[in-house]
Design an enzyme around this catalytic site. Structure first.
Site, PDB file in Angstrom:
ATOM      1  N   GLU C  48       1.639  -0.919  -0.218  1.00  0.00           N
ATOM      2  CA  GLU C  48       0.237  -0.150   0.227  1.00  0.00           C
ATOM      3  C   GLU C  48       0.783   1.079   0.198  1.00  0.00           C
ATOM      4  O   GLU C  48       0.430   2.445  -1.226  1.00  0.00           O
ATOM      5  CB  GLU C  48      -1.253   0.236   1.547  1.00  0.00           C
ATOM      6  CG  GLU C  48      -1.707  -1.298   1.473  1.00  0.00           C
ATOM      7  CD  GLU C  48      -2.801  -0.854   0.108  1.00  0.00           C
ATOM      8  OE1 GLU C  48      -2.901  -0.075  -0.831  1.00  0.00           O
ATOM      9  OE2 GLU C  48      -3.266  -2.313   0.302  1.00  0.00           O
ATOM     10  N   ASN C  52       1.122   3.875  -3.477  1.00  0.00           N
ATOM     11  CA  ASN C  52       1.035   5.179  -3.032  1.00  0.00           C
ATOM     12  C   ASN C  52       2.168   6.296  -3.927  1.00  0.00           C
ATOM     13  O   ASN C  52       1.532   7.272  -4.510  1.00  0.00           O
ATOM     14  CB  ASN C  52       0.545   5.405  -1.902  1.00  0.00           C
ATOM     15  CG  ASN C  52      -1.310   5.187  -1.083  1.00  0.00           C
ATOM     16  OD1 ASN C  52      -1.532   4.696  -1.915  1.00  0.00           O
ATOM     17  ND2 ASN C  52      -1.188   5.461  -0.061  1.00  0.00           N
ATOM     18  N   ARG C 106      -8.513   3.107  -7.834  1.00  0.00           N
ATOM     19  CA  ARG C 106      -7.748   2.785  -6.289  1.00  0.00           C
ATOM     20  C   ARG C 106      -9.246   2.758  -5.276  1.00  0.00           C
ATOM     21  O   ARG C 106     -10.339   3.460  -6.019  1.00  0.00           O
ATOM     22  CB  ARG C 106      -7.186   3.824  -6.111  1.00  0.00           C
ATOM     23  CG  ARG C 106      -6.224   4.824  -7.143  1.00  0.00           C
ATOM     24  CD  ARG C 106      -5.291   3.797  -6.598  1.00  0.00           C
ATOM     25  NE  ARG C 106      -4.659   3.460  -5.210  1.00  0.00           N
ATOM     26  CZ  ARG C 106      -3.848   2.030  -5.353  1.00  0.00           C
ATOM     27  NH1 ARG C 106      -4.658   0.901  -6.506  1.00  0.00           N
ATOM     28  NH2 ARG C 106      -3.696   1.434  -4.250  1.00  0.00           N
TER      29      ARG C 106
HETATM   30  N1  LIG Z   1       2.947   9.388  -1.035  1.00  0.00           N
HETATM   31  C1  LIG Z   1       1.573  10.158  -1.581  1.00  0.00           C
HETATM   32  N2  LIG Z   1       1.514  10.837  -2.091  1.00  0.00           N
HETATM   33  C2  LIG Z   1       1.024  12.140  -2.452  1.00  0.00           C
HETATM   34  N3  LIG Z   1      -0.458  11.828  -2.092  1.00  0.00           N
HETATM   35  C3  LIG Z   1      -0.742  10.494  -1.306  1.00  0.00           C
HETATM   36  C4  LIG Z   1       0.417   9.666  -0.500  1.00  0.00           C
HETATM   37  N4  LIG Z   1      -0.598   8.518  -0.443  1.00  0.00           N
HETATM   38  C5  LIG Z   1      -1.548   8.726  -0.431  1.00  0.00           C
HETATM   39  N5  LIG Z   1      -1.839  10.171  -0.603  1.00  0.00           N
HETATM   40  C6  LIG Z   1      -3.217  10.792  -0.723  1.00  0.00           C
HETATM   41  O1  LIG Z   1      -3.761   9.968  -0.010  1.00  0.00           O
HETATM   42  C7  LIG Z   1      -5.153   9.428  -0.490  1.00  0.00           C
HETATM   43  C8  LIG Z   1      -6.115   8.425  -0.038  1.00  0.00           C
HETATM   44  O2  LIG Z   1      -4.631   7.391   0.574  1.00  0.00           O
HETATM   45  P1  LIG Z   1      -5.236   5.932   0.022  1.00  0.00           P
HETATM   46  O3  LIG Z   1      -5.818   5.551   1.604  1.00  0.00           O
HETATM   47  O4  LIG Z   1      -3.374   4.880   0.716  1.00  0.00           O
HETATM   48  O5  LIG Z   1      -6.094   5.456  -0.949  1.00  0.00           O
HETATM   49  P2  LIG Z   1      -5.247   5.126  -2.867  1.00  0.00           P
HETATM   50  O6  LIG Z   1      -3.988   5.009  -2.568  1.00  0.00           O
HETATM   51  O7  LIG Z   1      -6.521   3.958  -3.360  1.00  0.00           O
HETATM   52  O8  LIG Z   1      -6.337   6.220  -3.222  1.00  0.00           O
HETATM   53  C9  LIG Z   1      -5.089   9.256  -1.646  1.00  0.00           C
HETATM   54  O9  LIG Z   1      -5.836   9.051  -2.800  1.00  0.00           O
HETATM   55  C10 LIG Z   1      -3.797  10.381  -1.974  1.00  0.00           C
HETATM   56  O10 LIG Z   1      -4.200  11.497  -2.372  1.00  0.00           O
END
Ligand SMILES: Nc1ncnc2c1ncn2[C@@H]1O[C@H](COP(=O)(O)OP(=O)(O)O)[C@@H](O)[C@H]1O
Ligand SMILES: Nc1ncnc2c1ncn2[C@@H]1O[C@H](COP(=O)(O)OP(=O)(O)O)[C@@H](O)[C@H]1O
Lengths: 100, 146, 146, 100
Positions: C48, C52, C106
């Site tokens: 995960e 990301n 996602r």
């Molecule tokens: N490393 C990252 N850099 C930038 N934005 C991030 C990062 N990790 C998460 N996000 C933001 O947080 C949101 C939620 O992340 P997550 O719960 O992992 O769900 P998903 O990856 O399915 O979108 C993402 O849609 C994104 O907008």
């Protein structure tokens, strides 16, 4: 602990797992200990379950052979798998221990 | 994967990390779809190079070992293993089969094995500053497999 | 192993490296003798966090992802995943289940899964500078195994 | 290519390997393509050979379910192994697809 058995003054030791520098010292000590204990005429190292070996394994064989030399006996390597065989051959080990 | 891939891995010179380094290079090399035999050669060469850092470069302390891997064109895997340990005073001597400063626990076959299992073995070393080992291996290309 | 162990792994944000990162953490965690279930949780959380970076942090380019792992006392594995990508404007919002900026590919469950499979999930992010995820997992101790 | 078969308007698709973001897009496209081709009354996703899945797999199920909704049909998940089951449960997937 390595499994081993003695028959007709022939000591068979079954090695196990991956032989690298990390595991080699313990293996050498165990082999040495068993040879000292049983004073066999020959020592068979069974490589069937040795899945990986690097040059540390050569030192293991050389050490066993040194001990057996002192006893006037020999070292035989059994069931050597392809990867360990490559290492043993690259060290010319067939000249000092019998591979069967 | 079309675009160039690489990895850089750092870990302390604990001997338990020898197997970790071998597994890490095997996982990275997996994308080149190597044969079992090729994988064995690569793991062996890495095991030798990393063990040298642990045994020779940092004999009395724990130092950092850096392993880099890079995929070059034509399915060539390039591996670099680096330490900041004691260095090698005479590299030509060190490369000779059976030469070891490690006593009866070492066979002196490390560099010989790296040389015969890999290609283009380079050893760059400065006493007091450390050692860098670089080696390559061309893998049989996926397309060509039966 | 008695002495503290750690590793630091860098790789480019190619999606093929998701499985490499999972395997690398599994190999490193092996020294703690985890159960299959624990290993599954750790691999999932890493998958995960690394995804990301690949999907959200570097949407239009390839950047560097850094994964660190460290063994703390009492069989606790601490994992840090870091990027220098776009950052998260509102971390509280991002942590909510089902919240995603990633469209229908996602699920928005990444942080929720990291939170429920690991403990002490910390998200440090600065828009334009990047994101650091830190999480821990206590593993059932070897001695206690039946 | 994913294996699949159609019986009594029921389309069964056998998934395979690890489902992560890297593999998910291709899997979604293939499932979508098969649903479009056969227009089944229900779509069974067989997870027997899925050894690992992260949240990208949730999106795969949600996408299949969206397509099947358009056809007025349902999605059923079969033979889900422990690790993928944990992911599906954490997303409350049993509320939108039948797990059997
Ligand atoms: N490393 C990252 N850099 C930038 N934005 C991030 C990062 N990790 C998460 N996000 C933001 O947080 C949101 C939620 O992340 P997550 O719960 O992992 O769900 P998903 O990856 O399915 O979108 C993402 O849609 C994104 O907008
Ligand atoms: N990273 C290193 N740092 C310092 N000395 C090294 C290093 N690698 C090798 N050497 C020296 O080169 C010698 C030969 O190495 P090698 O062929 O791998 O055999 P072995 O490790 O069995 O001694 C070693 O005994 C040591 O003196």
């Amino acid at each position: 602990m390595l499994t081993s058995f003695l028959q007709d003054k022939q000591l068979t030791i079954a090695l196990d797992g991956e032989i690298d520098h990390h595991s080699a010292q313990r293996i050498m000590q165990q082999i040495g200990g068993k040879i000292d204990q049983f004073l066999p005429a020959s020592c068979i190292l069974d490589f069937e379950r040795v899945s990986f070996m690097d040059s540390s394994g050569i030192a293991v064989v050389l050490n066993a052979r040194r001990r057996m030399n002192e006893l006037g006996g020999s070292v035989i390597l059994l069931n050597v798998q392809p990867q360990p065989m490559k290492i043993l051959c690259s060290a010319g080990i067939e000249q000092i221990a019998k591979i069967s | 994967m079309k675009t160039e891939n690489f990895m850089r891995l750092e870990f302390p010179s604990h001997s338990a990390n020898e197997s970790f380094a071998r597994q890490a290079i095997a996982c990275f090399a997996a994308q080149l779809d190597p044969t079992l035999d090729e994988l064995g050669d690569i793991k062996t060469a890495v095991s030798e190079a990393v063990t040298n850092c642990i045994v020779h470069a940092y004999p009395d302390c724990i130092g950092i070992v850096t392993m880099k891997a890079k995929i070059l064109k034509d399915n060539v895997l390039q591996i670099t293993v680096r330490d900041h340990g004691c260095g090698i005073p005479d590299v030509e001597k060190a490369r000779q089969p059976m030469y070891t400063t490690g006593g009866s626990e070492r066979s002196g076959m490390g560099f010989t094995i790296m040389e015969s299992f890999m290609s283009d073995l380079k050893i760059i070393s400065k006493p007091g500053l450390g050692t860098t080992i670089q080696m390559k291996r061309k893998l049989s290309r996926k397309g060509v497999r039966p």
